[in-house]
Write a protein that holds these residues in place. Structure first.
Motif, PDB file in Angstrom:
ATOM      1  N   GLN A  17       0.886  -1.173   0.000  1.00  0.00           N
ATOM      2  CA  GLN A  17       0.000   0.000   0.000  1.00  0.00           C
ATOM      3  C   GLN A  17       0.921   1.219   0.000  1.00  0.00           C
ATOM      4  O   GLN A  17       1.828   1.305   0.828  1.00  0.00           O
ATOM      5  CB  GLN A  17      -0.859   0.043   1.258  1.00  0.00           C
ATOM      6  N   ARG A  18       0.675   2.150  -0.921  1.00  0.00           N
ATOM      7  CA  ARG A  18       1.582   3.277  -1.078  1.00  0.00           C
ATOM      8  C   ARG A  18       0.815   4.595  -1.092  1.00  0.00           C
ATOM      9  O   ARG A  18      -0.251   4.702  -1.696  1.00  0.00           O
ATOM     10  CB  ARG A  18       2.365   3.109  -2.383  1.00  0.00           C
ATOM     11  N   THR A  19       1.392   5.612  -0.464  1.00  0.00           N
ATOM     12  CA  THR A  19       0.904   6.974  -0.569  1.00  0.00           C
ATOM     13  C   THR A  19       2.060   7.820  -1.083  1.00  0.00           C
ATOM     14  O   THR A  19       3.175   7.748  -0.549  1.00  0.00           O
ATOM     15  CB  THR A  19       0.430   7.525   0.794  1.00  0.00           C
ATOM     16  N   ALA A  30      -2.865   7.594  -3.758  1.00  0.00           N
ATOM     17  CA  ALA A  30      -2.686   6.275  -3.149  1.00  0.00           C
ATOM     18  C   ALA A  30      -2.458   5.263  -4.262  1.00  0.00           C
ATOM     19  O   ALA A  30      -2.875   5.468  -5.401  1.00  0.00           O
ATOM     20  CB  ALA A  30      -3.920   5.903  -2.329  1.00  0.00           C
ATOM     21  N   LYS A  32      -1.403   0.757  -4.977  1.00  0.00           N
ATOM     22  CA  LYS A  32      -1.140  -0.568  -4.418  1.00  0.00           C
ATOM     23  C   LYS A  32      -0.376  -1.379  -5.449  1.00  0.00           C
ATOM     24  O   LYS A  32      -0.452  -1.120  -6.651  1.00  0.00           O
ATOM     25  CB  LYS A  32      -2.431  -1.261  -4.002  1.00  0.00           C
ATOM     26  N   CYS A 167       5.345   3.423   1.984  1.00  0.00           N
ATOM     27  CA  CYS A 167       4.731   2.132   1.668  1.00  0.00           C
ATOM     28  C   CYS A 167       4.763   1.245   2.901  1.00  0.00           C
ATOM     29  O   CYS A 167       5.756   1.197   3.614  1.00  0.00           O
ATOM     30  CB  CYS A 167       5.511   1.394   0.573  1.00  0.00           C
TER      31      CYS A 167
END
Length: 180
Positions: A17-19, A30, A32, A167
């Motif tokens: 999961q990434r921002t 966001a 993924k 992440c």
């Protein structure tokens, strides 16, 4: 922990999961990813082929220690089609005169070119710094436990745009315990 042991620990299937946040525009996205990370021995065909493609001055780093092949399928908020890439990363032995800093060569990924970076593995945190004529990036990777790792990044482009990312990555399937 040695870099080879750290790379072995990175191997496996991961969900990320990434921002990502552009600091100047204050825009965040966001994303993924599904990652398939394979550990490669230093004498594997993939590692040897990458090393042979380096110029003579780049080959002066010595022998490769191991490699990681990372297959990634990612989607970013607002995109309907996933981005698929494969990256090969190869670390070389740390330079004893550079306080544990070593050279890392990678190929593939979104840029589809060979990049050289430096790495430092200190206190079980891997820091990778990559600089070229377009950007400078710093990425840090560490484990909370064997099945949860964190990754942060900071990239600054030559036009001044700065992008930060975070992440959290979960191993899919529990890593088997090491045999005694």
């Amino acid at each position: 922990m040695e870099i080879v042991n750290f790379f072995e620990k990175l191997a496996g299937r991961w969900f990320s999961q990434r921002t990502t946040h552009a600091l100047s525009t204050q825009q965040s996205k966001a994303g993924k990813s599904d990652l398939e990370v394979s550990f490669l021995a230093s004498d594997s065909a993939e590692v040897q082929t990458l090393c042979e493609s380096l110029s003579e001055s780049d080959q002066s780093s010595g022998a490769p220690l191991c490699g990681l092949q990372i297959q990634q399928s990612s989607t970013i908020e607002g995109d309907t089609k996933p981005s698929i890439s494969t990256t090969l990363m190869v670390p070389f032995a740390p330079d004893s005169s550079a306080s544990g800093h070593g050279k890392l060569v990678s190929s593939g990924g979104p840029s589809q070119r060979v990049q050289q970076s430096t790495y430092l593995l200190e206190d079980e945190v891997l820091t990778i710094v990559t600089e070229d004529d377009q950007a400078q990036s710093t990425e840090r990777v560490w484990f909370i436990n064997d099945n949860l790792r964190m990754r942060t990044g900071m990239m600054e482009l030559t036009d001044g745009l700065r992008i930060a990312s975070f992440c959290s990555e979960i191993r899919l399937g529990v890593k088997p315990p090491k045999a005694d």
